[in-house]
Structure formats: structure tokens, C-alpha cells
Design an enzyme around this catalytic site. Structure first.
Site, PDB file in Angstrom:
ATOM      1  N   LEU A 134       0.841  -1.196   0.000  1.00  0.00           N
ATOM      2  CA  LEU A 134       0.000   0.000   0.000  1.00  0.00           C
ATOM      3  C   LEU A 134       0.878   1.247   0.000  1.00  0.00           C
ATOM      4  CD1 LEU A 134      -2.695  -0.915   2.709  1.00  0.00           C
ATOM      5  CD2 LEU A 134      -2.932  -1.056   0.228  1.00  0.00           C
ATOM      6  N   ASP A 135       0.412   2.295  -0.675  1.00  0.00           N
ATOM      7  CA  ASP A 135       1.101   3.585  -0.617  1.00  0.00           C
ATOM      8  C   ASP A 135       1.136   4.083   0.826  1.00  0.00           C
ATOM      9  OD1 ASP A 135       1.394   3.577  -3.366  1.00  0.00           O
ATOM     10  OD2 ASP A 135      -0.400   4.787  -3.718  1.00  0.00           O
ATOM     11  N   ARG A 136       2.057   4.961   1.116  1.00  0.00           N
ATOM     12  CA  ARG A 136       2.235   5.467   2.483  1.00  0.00           C
ATOM     13  C   ARG A 136       0.941   6.067   3.048  1.00  0.00           C
ATOM     14  NH1 ARG A 136       3.892  10.166   5.352  1.00  0.00           N
ATOM     15  NH2 ARG A 136       5.159   9.582   7.170  1.00  0.00           N
ATOM     16  N   THR A 138      -2.139   5.529   2.032  1.00  0.00           N
ATOM     17  CA  THR A 138      -3.298   4.641   1.917  1.00  0.00           C
ATOM     18  C   THR A 138      -3.340   3.724   3.125  1.00  0.00           C
ATOM     19  OG1 THR A 138      -3.193   4.673  -0.503  1.00  0.00           O
ATOM     20  CG2 THR A 138      -4.411   2.866   0.513  1.00  0.00           C
ATOM     21  N   ARG A 236      -5.538   5.521  -8.151  1.00  0.00           N
ATOM     22  CA  ARG A 236      -5.374   6.969  -8.218  1.00  0.00           C
ATOM     23  C   ARG A 236      -5.288   7.439  -9.666  1.00  0.00           C
ATOM     24  NH1 ARG A 236      -0.277   7.709  -4.397  1.00  0.00           N
ATOM     25  NH2 ARG A 236      -0.707   9.942  -4.727  1.00  0.00           N
TER      26      ARG A 236
END
Length: 294
Positions: A134-136, A138, A236
Site C-alpha cells: 500500500l502507498d504510504r 493509503t 489513483r
């Protein structure tokens, strides 16, 4: 570190040990590591090499070599919200503002740092193998393999579509139910940003509207997203492409006036266990900071 990962199974037909091991999904790379890096293979309690012939009913025990973390990964003690754990897998509920792995901008206090510290405190001879990243900014469910072999099996499962993730997001505008099938590649002017481009990798996202809302006279949509592929920044990029960027996502057309991160949360994770083959399903509620936006 004194608890190496061990796998045991019963042979179903007469064959070479090498063939029996391959049927368990153990890669040639893993078999080489077992042979040269301190692992062992036993048949009915007796150490054997892969040229040994096994017969139906034999019990094979594979002791994998101890794994060493990369030099740049420092074990740290920190809070992990553990949703599920067994000898093969660890599923956590990641908060926003925590990186999955260290980066130049955020070199510590990542999921990987905390998981490595957790493993070492338990005496597990393993490093960190991220299955679903996961992105930071998210939040939500994230899966980690406890061994290189398990990571290999889970990567194969992802390629075969046996790992299913659903997300919920708050986006600008009045979104619609749709399937977005558009290739994604790196933007030429950035090392971080991605974009829809025809020479990119195939990417497929399904969008389902949960409800519409309004904040400060701005129409927004609460949506559920199903990923069929796992490209970097896929949700995104796809939502920005169809004109509904995520709230808080400055990189792809949103802004941080309302919330200081992209409004995205992994709410559901379903997978087939790599060893037992049991279907496991996990869920995580949308954080209040996102639920309250509408």
C-alpha cells in the site's frame, strides 16, 4: 533467530525426491538455497538428497535456511494491528502515514521495520516479504509472507488472480459504476508519477458507487473499487483519468484542503492460503476520518 520455517508433506506416489519437492511449488532457486545455505530435507526423519527415491506414504520434511534481512532494513519495535497470523502469513491493518517499506524520504518506522522487529522478538528466522503493498498515505489491509517460499507461492497466486482486494475511496464529482481498462506507465517527466499511456501495462479497475454526498457545496462520491491488476498508483491514476480524482490526492488532481492524504482504504482482502488451500477473507472498516467526509 532459532525457528527456521519448516514444511512437511506426505508423498502421494513413487518418484524422485526432487520431483516430490517440485510438486509442492518449491522453486529451483529455493531448492538451491536449501542445498547450499543451511537448509535440510528429511525423508522419514533421515536426511536425504534430491536424488533419493521416495515412495507413497513417505513423510518429507523440508527445513528452509535462515533468512537474512537486507542491510538497509533496521528492525524496530512499533505497534502493528494484526488481523491474522499463522506460520506462513501475516495480515495487518495499516494506518495512513506509514510507509510499507523504507524510502529515502521515510527511512524508518515503516511496516517492514516493525514487522522485522516483531519477527526477531519471536525468534523467527525470516525477513519481510510484502505480498500486497500500500502507498504510504493509503490505509487498510496488507499481507506479508513469512518466508521466501510462501512469498513465491503468493506471487504466483496474484498472477493467477487468486488474491482479491477491494478498496473504498472518496472522490470528487458524481462518479458512475464502470470498468476502467486502461494501460498504466511511468510519466516521462517524473520518477514517481504514473499515467494512462498506450505503451503502459494492462490495468483493470472496477468502480461501484456506494453513495453520493456533498461537502462545502462540492459533490463527492463514496465508491468501492475492485482491483484485477496491481499497477503502481492504479486506483489513483484510473480515477483521475475518468475525471474523479481522489480527495486529498495532490499528485493526481486533488488537494489537501479537506484531508491531508488520499482518501483511500483497503477494506477487503481474500486469498487462498498457500499451504492449506483454504479461502481466507478479511475486512477492515473505513476509518472515521474518511467516513465522516460525506
Amino acid at each position: 533467530m532459532n525457528n527456521p520455517f519448516t514444511l512437511q508433506f506426505e508423498v502421494q506416489q513413487d518418484m524422485l525426491l526432487r520431483e516430490a519437492v517440485a510438486l509442492c511449488g518449491i522453486s529451483k532457486r529455493a531448492l538451491t538455497a536449501i542445498k547450499f545455505d543451511g537448509g535440510k530435507i528429511f525423508v522419514n526423519g533421515i536426511e536425504r538428497n534430491v536424488r533419493h527415491r521416495v515412495v507413497r506414504g513417505d513423510i518429507v520434511t523440508i527445513v528452509f535456511p535462515q533468512e537474512e534481512a537486507s542491510e538497509g532494513l533496521i528492525p524496530q519495535q512499533g505497534h502493528l494491528t494484526i488481523v491474522y497470523e499463522d506460520e506462513a502469513l501475516l495480515v495487518i491493518d495499516k494506518p495512513a502515514y506509514m510507509s510499507t517499506i523504507p524510502s529515502r524520504e521515510h527511512p524508518d518506522n515503516s511496516v517492514a521495520n516493525f514487522v522485522l522487529g516483531y519477527f526477531q522478538a519471536q525468534g523467527l528466522a525470516s525477513t519481510v516479504h510484502i505480498v500486497t503493498r500500500l502507498d504510504r498515505d493509503t490505509s487498510g489491509l496488507l499481507c506479508i509472507a513469512k518466508n521466501r517460499h510462501i512469498h513465491h507461492l503468493m506471487s504466483a497466486a496474484q498472477q493467477q488472480g487468486d488474491v482479491h482486494r477491494q478498496y473504498e475511496a472518496i472522490v470528487y464529482g458524481q462518479a458512475t459504476n464502470q470498468s476502467i481498462i486502461e494501460p498504466i506507465g511511468r510519466k516521462e517527466t517524473s520518477i514517481i508519477e504514473r499515467q494512462v499511456r498506450q505503451d503502459g501495462q494492462f490495468a483493470h479497475t472496477d468502480v461501484e458507487v456506494i453513495k453520493y454526498g456533498r461537502l462545502n457545496d462540492c459533490i463527492m462520491s463514496h465508491i468501492r473499487l475492485t482491483l484485477h491488476t496491481g499497477r503502481t498508483h492504479q486506483i489513483r491514476v484510473h480515477m483521475a483519468y475518468v475525471g474523479h480524482p481522489l480527495v486529498g490526492d495532490e499528485l493526481y488532481g486533488g488537494d489537501k484542503e479537506i484531508i491531508n492524504r488520499q482518501a483511500l482504504h483497503c477494506v477487503s482482502l481474500t486469498l487462498r492460503h498457500p499451504l492449506t488451500k483454504e479461502i481466507l477473507s478479511f475486512s477492515s472498516e473505513l476509518p472515521e476520518e474518511l467516513a465522516s467526509l460525506l
